[in-house]
Motif scaffolding. Sequence first.
Motif, PDB file in Angstrom:
ATOM      1  N   SER A 185       3.479  11.019  -9.591  1.00 12.39           N
ATOM      2  CA  SER A 185       2.867  10.956 -10.923  1.00 12.39           C
ATOM      3  C   SER A 185       1.803  12.045 -11.059  1.00 12.39           C
ATOM      4  O   SER A 185       1.620  12.864 -10.172  1.00 12.39           O
ATOM      5  CB  SER A 185       2.228   9.577 -11.125  1.00 12.39           C
ATOM      6  N   THR A 186       1.096  11.999 -12.167  1.00 13.82           N
ATOM      7  CA  THR A 186      -0.007  12.941 -12.401  1.00 13.82           C
ATOM      8  C   THR A 186      -1.354  12.336 -12.012  1.00 13.82           C
ATOM      9  O   THR A 186      -2.385  12.973 -12.204  1.00 13.82           O
ATOM     10  CB  THR A 186      -0.061  13.355 -13.889  1.00 13.82           C
ATOM     11  N   LEU A 187      -1.352  11.122 -11.452  1.00 13.01           N
ATOM     12  CA  LEU A 187      -2.591  10.479 -11.021  1.00 13.01           C
ATOM     13  C   LEU A 187      -3.177  11.202  -9.813  1.00 13.01           C
ATOM     14  O   LEU A 187      -2.453  11.865  -9.061  1.00 13.01           O
ATOM     15  CB  LEU A 187      -2.334   9.014 -10.644  1.00 13.01           C
ATOM     16  N   ASP A 188      -4.487  11.041  -9.602  1.00 10.73           N
ATOM     17  CA  ASP A 188      -5.124  11.574  -8.397  1.00 10.73           C
ATOM     18  C   ASP A 188      -4.562  10.829  -7.193  1.00 10.73           C
ATOM     19  O   ASP A 188      -4.632   9.599  -7.128  1.00 10.73           O
ATOM     20  CB  ASP A 188      -6.642  11.381  -8.441  1.00 10.73           C
ATOM     21  N   LEU A 189      -4.021  11.576  -6.246  1.00 10.74           N
ATOM     22  CA  LEU A 189      -3.419  10.983  -5.050  1.00 10.74           C
ATOM     23  C   LEU A 189      -4.474  10.812  -3.969  1.00 10.74           C
ATOM     24  O   LEU A 189      -5.076  11.781  -3.518  1.00 10.74           O
ATOM     25  CB  LEU A 189      -2.274  11.867  -4.533  1.00 10.74           C
ATOM     26  N   ASN A 190      -4.695   9.581  -3.588  1.00  8.88           N
ATOM     27  CA  ASN A 190      -5.584   9.274  -2.470  1.00  8.88           C
ATOM     28  C   ASN A 190      -4.735   9.179  -1.209  1.00  8.88           C
ATOM     29  O   ASN A 190      -3.508   9.199  -1.263  1.00  8.88           O
ATOM     30  CB  ASN A 190      -6.309   7.946  -2.734  1.00  8.88           C
ATOM     31  N   SER A 191      -5.387   9.023  -0.066  1.00  4.26           N
ATOM     32  CA  SER A 191      -4.636   8.923   1.186  1.00  4.26           C
ATOM     33  C   SER A 191      -3.856   7.607   1.225  1.00  4.26           C
ATOM     34  O   SER A 191      -4.246   6.626   0.579  1.00  4.26           O
ATOM     35  CB  SER A 191      -5.587   8.983   2.377  1.00  4.26           C
ATOM     36  N   PRO A 192      -2.762   7.573   1.975  1.00  6.69           N
ATOM     37  CA  PRO A 192      -2.032   6.303   2.129  1.00  6.69           C
ATOM     38  C   PRO A 192      -2.953   5.195   2.647  1.00  6.69           C
ATOM     39  O   PRO A 192      -2.837   4.042   2.244  1.00  6.69           O
ATOM     40  CB  PRO A 192      -0.935   6.627   3.135  1.00  6.69           C
ATOM     41  N   TYR A 193      -3.891   5.582   3.518  1.00  5.90           N
ATOM     42  CA  TYR A 193      -4.828   4.612   4.089  1.00  5.90           C
ATOM     43  C   TYR A 193      -5.619   3.903   2.990  1.00  5.90           C
ATOM     44  O   TYR A 193      -5.848   2.698   3.057  1.00  5.90           O
ATOM     45  CB  TYR A 193      -5.779   5.316   5.051  1.00  5.90           C
ATOM     46  N   LYS A 194      -6.029   4.631   1.952  1.00 10.08           N
ATOM     47  CA  LYS A 194      -6.809   4.028   0.862  1.00 10.08           C
ATOM     48  C   LYS A 194      -6.031   2.899   0.221  1.00 10.08           C
ATOM     49  O   LYS A 194      -6.561   1.821  -0.030  1.00 10.08           O
ATOM     50  CB  LYS A 194      -7.181   5.085  -0.177  1.00 10.08           C
ATOM     51  N   TYR A 195      -4.759   3.108  -0.065  1.00 16.87           N
ATOM     52  CA  TYR A 195      -3.958   2.090  -0.728  1.00 16.87           C
ATOM     53  C   TYR A 195      -3.714   0.892   0.197  1.00 16.87           C
ATOM     54  O   TYR A 195      -3.784  -0.254  -0.244  1.00 16.87           O
ATOM     55  CB  TYR A 195      -2.635   2.684  -1.225  1.00 16.87           C
ATOM     56  N   ILE A 196      -3.442   1.154   1.463  1.00 12.15           N
ATOM     57  CA  ILE A 196      -3.250   0.076   2.440  1.00 12.15           C
ATOM     58  C   ILE A 196      -4.534  -0.727   2.596  1.00 12.15           C
ATOM     59  O   ILE A 196      -4.519  -1.957   2.603  1.00 12.15           O
ATOM     60  CB  ILE A 196      -2.753   0.644   3.786  1.00 12.15           C
ATOM     61  N   MET A 197      -5.668  -0.023   2.686  1.00 11.33           N
ATOM     62  CA  MET A 197      -6.968  -0.679   2.827  1.00 11.33           C
ATOM     63  C   MET A 197      -7.279  -1.557   1.611  1.00 11.33           C
ATOM     64  O   MET A 197      -7.742  -2.687   1.744  1.00 11.33           O
ATOM     65  CB  MET A 197      -8.074   0.356   3.009  1.00 11.33           C
ATOM     66  N   MET A 198      -6.994  -1.046   0.418  1.00 12.47           N
ATOM     67  CA  MET A 198      -7.255  -1.831  -0.792  1.00 12.47           C
ATOM     68  C   MET A 198      -6.427  -3.117  -0.776  1.00 12.47           C
ATOM     69  O   MET A 198      -6.932  -4.182  -1.135  1.00 12.47           O
ATOM     70  CB  MET A 198      -6.957  -1.012  -2.051  1.00 12.47           C
ATOM     71  N   CYS A 199      -5.178  -3.023  -0.329  1.00 13.86           N
ATOM     72  CA  CYS A 199      -4.317  -4.210  -0.274  1.00 13.86           C
ATOM     73  C   CYS A 199      -4.815  -5.217   0.766  1.00 13.86           C
ATOM     74  O   CYS A 199      -4.727  -6.426   0.548  1.00 13.86           O
ATOM     75  CB  CYS A 199      -2.887  -3.807   0.048  1.00 13.86           C
ATOM     76  N   GLU A 200      -5.315  -4.728   1.866  1.00 15.82           N
ATOM     77  CA  GLU A 200      -5.768  -5.600   2.942  1.00 15.82           C
ATOM     78  C   GLU A 200      -7.123  -6.236   2.641  1.00 15.82           C
ATOM     79  O   GLU A 200      -7.301  -7.435   2.781  1.00 15.82           O
ATOM     80  CB  GLU A 200      -5.843  -4.820   4.261  1.00 15.82           C
TER      81      GLU A 200
ATOM     82  N   GLY B 140       0.808  -1.223   0.000  1.00 16.01           N
ATOM     83  CA  GLY B 140       0.000   0.000   0.000  1.00 16.01           C
ATOM     84  C   GLY B 140       0.837   1.267   0.000  1.00 16.01           C
ATOM     85  O   GLY B 140       0.563   2.203  -0.770  1.00 16.01           O
ATOM     86  N   SER B 141       1.870   1.306   0.815  1.00 12.61           N
ATOM     87  CA  SER B 141       2.708   2.509   0.857  1.00 12.61           C
ATOM     88  C   SER B 141       3.499   2.676  -0.441  1.00 12.61           C
ATOM     89  O   SER B 141       3.749   3.804  -0.878  1.00 12.61           O
ATOM     90  CB  SER B 141       3.637   2.501   2.069  1.00 12.61           C
ATOM     91  N   LEU B 142       3.869   1.562  -1.071  1.00 14.85           N
ATOM     92  CA  LEU B 142       4.577   1.638  -2.355  1.00 14.85           C
ATOM     93  C   LEU B 142       3.657   2.204  -3.443  1.00 14.85           C
ATOM     94  O   LEU B 142       4.096   2.987  -4.288  1.00 14.85           O
ATOM     95  CB  LEU B 142       5.093   0.258  -2.768  1.00 14.85           C
ATOM     96  N   MET B 143       2.389   1.800  -3.406  1.00 12.31           N
ATOM     97  CA  MET B 143       1.414   2.340  -4.353  1.00 12.31           C
ATOM     98  C   MET B 143       1.285   3.849  -4.169  1.00 12.31           C
ATOM     99  O   MET B 143       1.306   4.614  -5.134  1.00 12.31           O
ATOM    100  CB  MET B 143       0.039   1.693  -4.154  1.00 12.31           C
ATOM    101  N   TRP B 144       1.143   4.255  -2.906  1.00 12.28           N
ATOM    102  CA  TRP B 144       0.995   5.688  -2.609  1.00 12.28           C
ATOM    103  C   TRP B 144       2.218   6.455  -3.103  1.00 12.28           C
ATOM    104  O   TRP B 144       2.085   7.524  -3.697  1.00 12.28           O
ATOM    105  CB  TRP B 144       0.791   5.892  -1.105  1.00 12.28           C
ATOM    106  N   GLN B 145       3.414   5.920  -2.872  1.00 22.32           N
ATOM    107  CA  GLN B 145       4.636   6.592  -3.320  1.00 22.32           C
ATOM    108  C   GLN B 145       4.675   6.723  -4.839  1.00 22.32           C
ATOM    109  O   GLN B 145       5.040   7.780  -5.369  1.00 22.32           O
ATOM    110  CB  GLN B 145       5.882   5.839  -2.831  1.00 22.32           C
ATOM    111  N   LEU B 146       4.282   5.669  -5.554  1.00 21.17           N
ATOM    112  CA  LEU B 146       4.270   5.727  -7.008  1.00 21.17           C
ATOM    113  C   LEU B 146       3.315   6.821  -7.486  1.00 21.17           C
ATOM    114  O   LEU B 146       3.662   7.626  -8.343  1.00 21.17           O
ATOM    115  CB  LEU B 146       3.874   4.368  -7.592  1.00 21.17           C
ATOM    116  N   VAL B 147       2.122   6.858  -6.891  1.00 25.89           N
ATOM    117  CA  VAL B 147       1.126   7.857  -7.294  1.00 25.89           C
ATOM    118  C   VAL B 147       1.581   9.265  -6.922  1.00 25.89           C
ATOM    119  O   VAL B 147       1.375  10.215  -7.688  1.00 25.89           O
ATOM    120  CB  VAL B 147      -0.259   7.551  -6.682  1.00 25.89           C
ATOM    121  N   SER B 148       2.219   9.412  -5.779  1.00 26.84           N
ATOM    122  CA  SER B 148       2.651  10.750  -5.337  1.00 26.84           C
ATOM    123  C   SER B 148       3.694  11.359  -6.270  1.00 26.84           C
ATOM    124  O   SER B 148       3.897  12.567  -6.267  1.00 26.84           O
ATOM    125  CB  SER B 148       3.179  10.704  -3.898  1.00 26.84           C
TER     126      SER B 148
END
Length: 167
Positions: free
Chosen positions: A31-46, A21-29
């Motif tokens: 980039s030009t993608l819409d950045l969601n909260s780190p929690y969103k990426y961690i939650m999606m993984c879990e 999840g944190s790796l996803m957030w870092q990749l998005v941060s």
Amino acid sequence: MKSKNTMDQTISIEKPKVTDGSLMWQLVSQSTLDLNSPYKYIMMCEYFSETCVVVKKNENLLGFITAFIPPKQQDVIFVWQVGVDPSQQGKGIASKMLAELLKRDVCKNVRYLEATVTPSNQASQSLFRGFARKNQKECVVTPCFPADLFPGEGHEEELTFRIGPFI
């Protein structure tokens, strides 16, 4: 699914772990993608690992998909976000992740892949249209969320891209 590239480094396409999840957030941060909260990426993984995909090379994240099956549309896989490291764009990684996602047992009853895309996001439009074409499926684009639904200024409308049927 694992494969080897010419430099003998392992590329894997797999379900994410919560630590991704944190790796996803870092990749998005970065980039030009819409950045969601780190929690969103961690939650999606879990909680949605069955419907999410990561691509790694030697444990380095090259790309990911976050997706889910909507409770009221069990025949749809909704792709929330597709992220690919800029150094890997144009190599077919996003398309391979979509194909991997649709092969999973969790998608055995999925007839349609859907995503929302803004009119200016040509890369995502090309991805979804190309994926439909490659798989000889129809891609229907319809209005989804008008711009005035979004707070603040500057958010475009979102269009639904619906690809299928797959079964």
